[in-house]
Design an enzyme around this catalytic site. Structure first.
Site, short mmCIF file in Angstrom:
data_model
loop_
_atom_site.label_atom_id
_atom_site.label_comp_id
_atom_site.label_asym_id
_atom_site.label_seq_id
_atom_site.Cartn_x
_atom_site.Cartn_y
_atom_site.Cartn_z
N GLY A 135 -61.18 30.96 30.13
CA GLY A 135 -60.02 29.87 29.46
C GLY A 135 -58.55 30.52 29.35
O GLY A 135 -57.58 30.86 29.93
N THR A 136 -59.07 32.51 30.16
CA THR A 136 -57.32 33.04 30.28
C THR A 136 -56.86 32.58 31.60
O THR A 136 -55.47 31.84 31.50
CB THR A 136 -58.40 34.95 30.57
OG1 THR A 136 -58.20 35.06 28.99
CG2 THR A 136 -56.76 35.00 30.46
N ASN A 144 -57.74 30.88 17.01
CA ASN A 144 -59.06 31.33 16.86
C ASN A 144 -59.25 32.19 16.19
O ASN A 144 -60.08 32.50 15.69
CB ASN A 144 -59.07 31.81 18.46
CG ASN A 144 -57.64 32.69 19.03
OD1 ASN A 144 -56.38 31.91 19.14
ND2 ASN A 144 -57.90 34.02 18.93
N GLN A 148 -61.07 26.49 21.39
CA GLN A 148 -61.66 26.91 20.12
C GLN A 148 -62.30 25.33 20.64
O GLN A 148 -62.86 25.60 19.26
CB GLN A 148 -60.63 27.31 19.40
CG GLN A 148 -60.43 28.89 19.66
CD GLN A 148 -61.94 29.64 19.08
OE1 GLN A 148 -62.74 29.16 18.37
NE2 GLN A 148 -61.81 30.94 19.63
N SER A 172 -63.07 27.28 28.61
CA SER A 172 -64.38 28.19 28.46
C SER A 172 -65.94 27.81 27.88
O SER A 172 -65.86 27.60 26.85
CB SER A 172 -63.11 29.29 27.86
OG SER A 172 -64.04 30.56 27.84
N HIS A 212 -68.46 30.44 27.47
CA HIS A 212 -69.01 31.09 26.73
C HIS A 212 -68.52 30.73 25.29
O HIS A 212 -69.08 31.67 24.14
CB HIS A 212 -68.50 33.08 27.13
CG HIS A 212 -67.23 33.07 26.76
ND1 HIS A 212 -67.14 33.88 25.21
CD2 HIS A 212 -66.20 33.35 27.21
CE1 HIS A 212 -65.36 34.46 25.53
NE2 HIS A 212 -64.76 33.74 26.27
N THR A 232 -65.46 31.51 46.89
CA THR A 232 -66.29 30.74 46.44
C THR A 232 -66.62 31.24 45.13
O THR A 232 -67.04 31.25 44.82
CB THR A 232 -67.88 32.32 47.57
OG1 THR A 232 -67.69 31.84 48.76
CG2 THR A 232 -69.18 30.98 47.49
N CYS A 287 -59.69 40.19 20.49
CA CYS A 287 -58.81 40.83 21.50
C CYS A 287 -57.74 41.84 20.85
O CYS A 287 -57.09 42.81 21.86
CB CYS A 287 -57.99 39.45 22.01
SG CYS A 287 -59.38 38.08 22.82
#
Ligand SMILES: *Cc1c(COP(=O)(O)O)cnc(C)c1O
Length: 388
Positions: A72-73, A152, A180, A200, A202, A238, A326
């Site tokens: 996401g970042t 979030n 989110q 994202s 995860h 890659t 965070c």
């Protein structure tokens, strides 16, 4: 205590066992570099192509509109920095909101330091951007609006369709951080009308370190990461094939189970929220009462420290967070809690419990037993509480 109750799904989620199984071959016998022309390379390439189709399907896009990246970042950095730098002729003004994730806010502030103009829109007490304020902020030199789909920390979902309409009326491009919402609630780029969207893996039971940026056909972006020609020359390096395949599997599972999971987490979230409000005085809900992520419970308890609650819950086997994962570790209340207008004393007592597909009613009931005595004992230690 070996009990572990995980209620921090907005920070990250466990990898689904089916996802893990789908990734394994790509670490073992399908390990080739997808750019290699031999059979093991081609085998990896087939996995990559299929994964791009599945990932695109999650948000109703086409495969060529998906750029795989590290999460996401990176997707937010790519969308905002590359768009602004590539399309300087469109103008140098960016609009965002005060409750964005740092991956957006910090990127915008970086660009501001490099000479771009920035407007950070305030939000209402529920955390929503007021459409008329967006309309008023758009100028002739506005090139990009970046507003998140759901927050979030407090779970508030933005009136995104409306915000996109206003932006498009002015001929401006719209990006959304949908980290989110993607995989959690229906996210359809055609319905929302967005031009770019970050997600994202995860956050929806896929592996960490992989995500994607959706870029609508016709929008040009120069790459941020230079090197080989991967991702149609929009992101060199890659490809993380096992991660990409895992994310695609997670996307497929999320789509198939979405209604069921959403129903369950919504029910458990309401149960938990109501239980907390009913049993613990001087408590307030943060975020929007209705337009919020399913299973996202965020509250503030007056006269206590959020960090202390998190640590005491951890001692009881319950994983939670305060402010934002965070920013935890600093003593300042998060920028989100300040932006919704909470007084500092209140914001300090924030607790976030975010439920996922594997949580049970028994776990929620356990938390409702464990939490009140924790708040009581912390308040009894607080000089502010005894004076109140
Ligand atoms: C987690 C999160 C991010 C960052 O995503 P990563 O893949 O961890 O880099 C960005 N935006 C929001 C809203 C998030 O919740």
């Amino acid at each position: 205590m070996d009990k572990k109750i995980y209620m921090d799904h907005s920070a990250t989620t466990p990898v689904d066992p089916e996802v893990f199984a789908a990734m394994m071959p790509f670490y073992q016998y399908r390990f080739g570099n997808p750019s290699s022309i031999h059979s093991i390379g081609r085998d990896a390439r087939i996995g990559l192509v299929e994964a791009r189709e599945k990932t695109a399907a999650l948000i109703n896009a086409v495969p060529e509109e998906i750029i795989f990246c590290s999460g996401g970042t990176e997707a937010n950095n790519l969308a905002i920095t590359s768009y602004m730098e590539t399309n300087r002729n469109q103008g140098n003004h960016i609009i965002t909101s005060a409750i964005e994730h740092d991956a957006v806010l910090d990127t915008c502030h970086y660009l501001e330091s490099r000479g771009f103009d920035l407007t950070v829109l305030p939000v209402d007490p529920y955390g929503q951007v007021e459409p008329n304020q967006l309309r008023a902020a758009i100028r002739p030199n506005t090139a990009l609006v970046s507003i998140m789909h759901a927050n979030n920390e407090i779970g508030t979902i933005q009136p995104l369709k409306k915000l996109v309409e206003i932006t498009h009326e002015a001929g401006v491009v719209f990006h959304t951080d949908a980290v989110q919402t993607t995989g959690k609630i229906p996210v359809d780029i055609k319905h929302l009308g967005v031009d770019m969207l970050s997600a994202s893996s995860h956050k929806f039971y896929g592996p960490k370190g992989i995500g994607f940026l959706y870029v609508k056909k016709g929008i040009t972006l120069e790459r941020l990461i230079h090197g080989g020609g991967q991702e149609s020359k929009r992101r060199a390096g890659t490809e993380n094939v096992p991660g990409i395949v895992g994310m695609a599997k997670a996307a497929e599972i999320a789509t198939n189970n979405m209604q069921e999971t959403q129903k369950k987490t919504t029910y458990l979230g309401h149960y938990l929220m109501k239980g907390i409000i009913d049993t613990i005085p001087d408590t307030r809900i943060t975020g929007h009462p209705e337009h919020r992520l399913p299973g996202s419970v965020s509250v503030c308890f007056d006269y206590v420290e959020g960090e202390s609650i998190v640590l005491m819950l951890d001692h009881k086997g319950v994983m939670s967070s305060s402010g934002s994962a965070c920013t935890s570790g600093t003593l300042e209340p998060s920028h989100v809690l300040r932006a919704i207008g909470l007084k500092s004393e209140t914001a300090h007592g924030s607790l976030r419990l975010t439920l996922g597909k594997n949580n049970t009613l028994e776990e929620v009931q356990y938390v409702l037993q464990a939490l009140p005595p924790i708040i009581t004992s912390l308040r009894n230690m607080s000089p502010l509480y005894s004076e109140a």
